[in-house]
Design a protein around this motif. Structure first.
Motif, PDB file in Angstrom:
ATOM      1  N   GLY A 242      34.362  42.360  42.456  1.00 33.79           N
ATOM      2  CA  GLY A 242      35.614  42.398  43.222  1.00 33.79           C
ATOM      3  C   GLY A 242      36.641  43.171  42.428  1.00 33.79           C
ATOM      4  O   GLY A 242      36.330  43.764  41.385  1.00 33.79           O
ATOM      5  N   ILE A 243      37.850  43.170  42.929  1.00 32.97           N
ATOM      6  CA  ILE A 243      38.933  43.921  42.264  1.00 32.97           C
ATOM      7  C   ILE A 243      40.184  43.069  42.143  1.00 32.97           C
ATOM      8  O   ILE A 243      40.608  42.419  43.093  1.00 32.97           O
ATOM      9  CB  ILE A 243      39.243  45.219  43.036  1.00 32.97           C
ATOM     10  CG1 ILE A 243      38.043  46.163  42.895  1.00 32.97           C
ATOM     11  CG2 ILE A 243      40.523  45.884  42.516  1.00 32.97           C
ATOM     12  CD1 ILE A 243      38.228  47.514  43.496  1.00 32.97           C
ATOM     13  N   ARG A 244      40.746  43.089  40.949  1.00 35.49           N
ATOM     14  CA  ARG A 244      42.068  42.510  40.696  1.00 35.49           C
ATOM     15  C   ARG A 244      43.108  43.608  40.858  1.00 35.49           C
ATOM     16  O   ARG A 244      43.109  44.572  40.078  1.00 35.49           O
ATOM     17  CB  ARG A 244      42.136  42.103  39.240  1.00 35.49           C
ATOM     18  CG  ARG A 244      41.974  40.727  38.780  1.00 35.49           C
ATOM     19  CD  ARG A 244      42.728  39.663  39.402  1.00 35.49           C
ATOM     20  NE  ARG A 244      42.065  38.441  39.012  1.00 35.49           N
ATOM     21  CZ  ARG A 244      42.476  37.635  38.055  1.00 35.49           C
ATOM     22  NH1 ARG A 244      43.575  37.884  37.396  1.00 35.49           N
ATOM     23  NH2 ARG A 244      41.807  36.542  37.769  1.00 35.49           N
ATOM     24  N   TRP A 245      43.944  43.503  41.830  1.00 35.12           N
ATOM     25  CA  TRP A 245      45.046  44.461  42.005  1.00 35.12           C
ATOM     26  C   TRP A 245      46.223  43.965  41.180  1.00 35.12           C
ATOM     27  O   TRP A 245      46.629  42.801  41.302  1.00 35.12           O
ATOM     28  CB  TRP A 245      45.465  44.515  43.465  1.00 35.12           C
ATOM     29  CG  TRP A 245      44.462  45.140  44.394  1.00 35.12           C
ATOM     30  CD1 TRP A 245      43.205  44.670  44.687  1.00 35.12           C
ATOM     31  CD2 TRP A 245      44.633  46.332  45.174  1.00 35.12           C
ATOM     32  NE1 TRP A 245      42.586  45.503  45.593  1.00 35.12           N
ATOM     33  CE2 TRP A 245      43.446  46.523  45.915  1.00 35.12           C
ATOM     34  CE3 TRP A 245      45.677  47.246  45.314  1.00 35.12           C
ATOM     35  CZ2 TRP A 245      43.283  47.607  46.790  1.00 35.12           C
ATOM     36  CZ3 TRP A 245      45.514  48.313  46.180  1.00 35.12           C
ATOM     37  CH2 TRP A 245      44.324  48.486  46.899  1.00 35.12           C
ATOM     38  N   ILE A 246      46.795  44.874  40.368  1.00 28.43           N
ATOM     39  CA  ILE A 246      47.880  44.453  39.484  1.00 28.43           C
ATOM     40  C   ILE A 246      49.101  45.360  39.669  1.00 28.43           C
ATOM     41  O   ILE A 246      49.235  46.388  38.992  1.00 28.43           O
ATOM     42  CB  ILE A 246      47.419  44.433  38.013  1.00 28.43           C
ATOM     43  CG1 ILE A 246      46.092  43.672  37.899  1.00 28.43           C
ATOM     44  CG2 ILE A 246      48.500  43.826  37.125  1.00 28.43           C
ATOM     45  CD1 ILE A 246      45.597  43.446  36.500  1.00 28.43           C
ATOM     46  N   PRO A 247      49.991  44.994  40.579  1.00 29.48           N
ATOM     47  CA  PRO A 247      51.217  45.790  40.731  1.00 29.48           C
ATOM     48  C   PRO A 247      52.040  45.731  39.446  1.00 29.48           C
ATOM     49  O   PRO A 247      52.188  44.671  38.832  1.00 29.48           O
ATOM     50  CB  PRO A 247      51.960  45.098  41.885  1.00 29.48           C
ATOM     51  CG  PRO A 247      50.941  44.235  42.571  1.00 29.48           C
ATOM     52  CD  PRO A 247      49.945  43.856  41.513  1.00 29.48           C
ATOM     53  N   ALA A 248      52.547  46.894  39.052  1.00 30.28           N
ATOM     54  CA  ALA A 248      53.328  46.979  37.814  1.00 30.28           C
ATOM     55  C   ALA A 248      54.697  46.335  37.989  1.00 30.28           C
ATOM     56  O   ALA A 248      55.282  46.380  39.077  1.00 30.28           O
ATOM     57  CB  ALA A 248      53.501  48.445  37.437  1.00 30.28           C
ATOM     58  N   GLY A 249      55.204  45.775  36.896  1.00 23.27           N
ATOM     59  CA  GLY A 249      56.576  45.283  36.897  1.00 23.27           C
ATOM     60  C   GLY A 249      57.512  46.470  36.841  1.00 23.27           C
ATOM     61  O   GLY A 249      57.854  47.073  37.855  1.00 23.27           O
TER      62      GLY A 249
END
Ligand code: ATP
Length: 221
Positions: free
Chosen positions: A36-43
């Protein structure tokens, strides 16, 4: 039983998230056989200009975009801490998933070409693999990379994806995706000009942008 296949890590400003991001993630899962994929929006990314809308809006848009895909999960840690350094994020994921789990950082060719400007970028290789995909207008070619990155590229590149399953970190690979010349910059410009963005990003994201009247001005929020 826990899925031990490699886990994809996909960071970005997602300002806003669009179908180029979604196809990249979908095709990475398929061609690299990811769990699967962890989506990590930047701060608040330090290596590029400030995003145009607040991190909580960008996070919410990613949540809406991936809501119907059970292989996609959203990680809010960078938004909550208002930071966006890749190495600390990967260190945190390493603790969460353990030393043996293969982690694969997904990058478009433009982001990959700029990797040598990232904080502590060489430490990424002890924490994760990197999988790069083509983006219209950008090459994946050691000859055009900055020298320090070109050196790592030549040393670490493995043409077949098996490298991602046989070790936890340290290799560079590539995967094909349907070429889509969709960009967040172009979407923002269309929104500001009052033009259509239909079919460039998911409907719930368009609805969210309209409800909150986002991207109507060029100035950072
Ligand atoms: P901009 O279009 O303004 O450059 P962006 O969409 O590239 O913005 P990010 O949201 O930070 O900015 O991108 C996240 C990741 O998605 C990056 O690795 C980028 O290379 C990749 N990416 C974005 N759009 C595409 C696309 N159309 N095709 C392939 N990769 C893409």
């Amino acid at each position: 039983m826990q899925d031990s296949r490699p886990l994809g890590i996909f960071g970005g400003t997602f300002d806003p998230v669009h179908l180029g991001h979604l196809r990249l993630a979908e095709e990475a899962v398929e061609s690299l056989d990811l769990a699967g994929i962890r989506w990590i929006p930047a701060g608040q990314p330090k290596h590029r200009a400030a995003p145009h809308v607040d991190a909580t809006h960008r996070l919410r848009m990613v949540e809406l975009a991936v809501a119907d895909n059970p292989r996609f999960a959203v990680d809010a840690a960078e938004v909550e801490s208002d930071a966006s350094y890749t190495v600390p994020t990967l260190e945190r994921l390493r603790v969460e998933f353990g030393e043996g789990r293969s982690l694969v950082l997904l990058l478009g060719a433009d982001a990959y070409a700029g990797l040598a400007g990232w904080h502590r970028w060489q430490e990424i290789f002890s924490l994760a693999h990197i999988a790069v995909t083509h983006r219209p207008g950008y090459a994946i070619d050691a000859a055009t990379l900055p020298p320090a990155l070109a050196e790592e590229h030549v040393r670490r590149f493995r043409p077949d994806g098996a490298a991602f399953t046989s070790s936890a970190a340290g290799c560079i690979g590539s995967f094909a995706m349907t070429p889509l010349a969709i960009s967040a910059t172009d979407i923002r410009e269309r929104l500001q000009a009052g033009r259509s963005v239909r079919y460039l990003l998911p409907r719930p994201v368009i609805d969210y942008i309209q409800t909150h009247r986002l991207y109507l001005r060029q100035t950072p929020a």
